[in-house]
Design a protein around this motif. Sequence first.
Motif, PDB file in Angstrom:
ATOM      1  N   PRO A 173       0.831  -1.216   0.000  1.00  0.00           N
ATOM      2  CA  PRO A 173       0.000   0.000   0.000  1.00  0.00           C
ATOM      3  C   PRO A 173       0.861   1.260   0.000  1.00  0.00           C
ATOM      4  O   PRO A 173       2.008   1.251   0.425  1.00  0.00           O
ATOM      5  CB  PRO A 173      -0.794  -0.126   1.296  1.00  0.00           C
ATOM      6  CG  PRO A 173      -0.809  -1.590   1.593  1.00  0.00           C
ATOM      7  CD  PRO A 173       0.494  -2.135   1.058  1.00  0.00           C
ATOM      8  N   ALA A 174       0.261   2.320  -0.482  1.00  0.00           N
ATOM      9  CA  ALA A 174       0.974   3.591  -0.673  1.00  0.00           C
ATOM     10  C   ALA A 174       1.854   3.959   0.506  1.00  0.00           C
ATOM     11  O   ALA A 174       1.440   3.888   1.655  1.00  0.00           O
ATOM     12  CB  ALA A 174      -0.027   4.700  -0.940  1.00  0.00           C
ATOM     13  N   MET A 175       3.070   4.322   0.186  1.00  0.00           N
ATOM     14  CA  MET A 175       4.034   4.757   1.181  1.00  0.00           C
ATOM     15  C   MET A 175       4.549   6.125   0.778  1.00  0.00           C
ATOM     16  O   MET A 175       4.562   6.460  -0.399  1.00  0.00           O
ATOM     17  CB  MET A 175       5.212   3.776   1.254  1.00  0.00           C
ATOM     18  CG  MET A 175       4.832   2.371   1.650  1.00  0.00           C
ATOM     19  SD  MET A 175       6.257   1.270   1.624  1.00  0.00           S
ATOM     20  CE  MET A 175       6.346   0.874  -0.112  1.00  0.00           C
ATOM     21  N   ASP A 176       4.989   6.880   1.746  1.00  0.00           N
ATOM     22  CA  ASP A 176       5.603   8.177   1.470  1.00  0.00           C
ATOM     23  C   ASP A 176       7.110   7.955   1.447  1.00  0.00           C
ATOM     24  O   ASP A 176       7.762   7.996   2.488  1.00  0.00           O
ATOM     25  CB  ASP A 176       5.193   9.177   2.550  1.00  0.00           C
ATOM     26  CG  ASP A 176       5.567  10.592   2.187  1.00  0.00           C
ATOM     27  OD1 ASP A 176       5.871  10.846   1.010  1.00  0.00           O
ATOM     28  OD2 ASP A 176       5.551  11.438   3.087  1.00  0.00           O
ATOM     29  N   ILE A 177       7.665   7.697   0.272  1.00  0.00           N
ATOM     30  CA  ILE A 177       9.073   7.307   0.141  1.00  0.00           C
ATOM     31  C   ILE A 177       9.921   8.513  -0.232  1.00  0.00           C
ATOM     32  O   ILE A 177       9.634   9.222  -1.192  1.00  0.00           O
ATOM     33  CB  ILE A 177       9.229   6.202  -0.914  1.00  0.00           C
ATOM     34  CG1 ILE A 177       8.523   4.942  -0.426  1.00  0.00           C
ATOM     35  CG2 ILE A 177      10.688   5.933  -1.214  1.00  0.00           C
ATOM     36  CD1 ILE A 177       8.552   3.803  -1.389  1.00  0.00           C
ATOM     37  N   ASP A 178      10.980   8.717   0.544  1.00  0.00           N
ATOM     38  CA  ASP A 178      11.950   9.761   0.230  1.00  0.00           C
ATOM     39  C   ASP A 178      13.091   9.210  -0.605  1.00  0.00           C
ATOM     40  O   ASP A 178      13.504   9.799  -1.597  1.00  0.00           O
ATOM     41  CB  ASP A 178      12.526  10.374   1.506  1.00  0.00           C
ATOM     42  CG  ASP A 178      11.492  11.116   2.311  1.00  0.00           C
ATOM     43  OD1 ASP A 178      10.652  11.803   1.707  1.00  0.00           O
ATOM     44  OD2 ASP A 178      11.517  11.002   3.546  1.00  0.00           O
ATOM     45  N   VAL A 179      13.635   8.055  -0.173  1.00  0.00           N
ATOM     46  CA  VAL A 179      14.807   7.474  -0.830  1.00  0.00           C
ATOM     47  C   VAL A 179      14.671   5.957  -0.856  1.00  0.00           C
ATOM     48  O   VAL A 179      14.279   5.350   0.139  1.00  0.00           O
ATOM     49  CB  VAL A 179      16.112   7.840  -0.078  1.00  0.00           C
ATOM     50  CG1 VAL A 179      17.312   7.163  -0.717  1.00  0.00           C
ATOM     51  CG2 VAL A 179      16.313   9.337  -0.026  1.00  0.00           C
TER      52      VAL A 179
END
Length: 125
Positions: free
Chosen positions: A12-18
């Motif tokens: 499920p959607a994640m808030d990915i930076d790197v």
Amino acid sequence: LADEAERRLRAPAMDIDVIVLQDQSLTPGGGVVSPHREPGQAREACVQTLRERYAPLLRAACGEAGTVLLYQTWGRPAEMHGQPEALGDFAEMSQKTAAGYDSYLATLEGEGLQRVEVAAVGDAY
């Protein structure tokens, strides 16, 4: 490994930076890595996997804001890697490995990833 990455990136959607990707030095350096029998074949297989499997997943996971960071590895002395005809000495293998990571970068950029960088850790060695 690609199957595990696919499973995680389809979560499920994640808030990915790197997202950090690292390969072992023999592959980007152009060495012989099982099951491949000729120098450079493993690197080409890796590039194909990056293009066909990883790039779509990384585009979806990173969106416009996330960064893919390629953690560049380094060479090894010839007596350690045992492939001096393909990889040369430590310095030559390090150069070939760096060039391999540059090809990974170009592959991902060519597949439309907006933010891809190489962390040139291998250059420090």
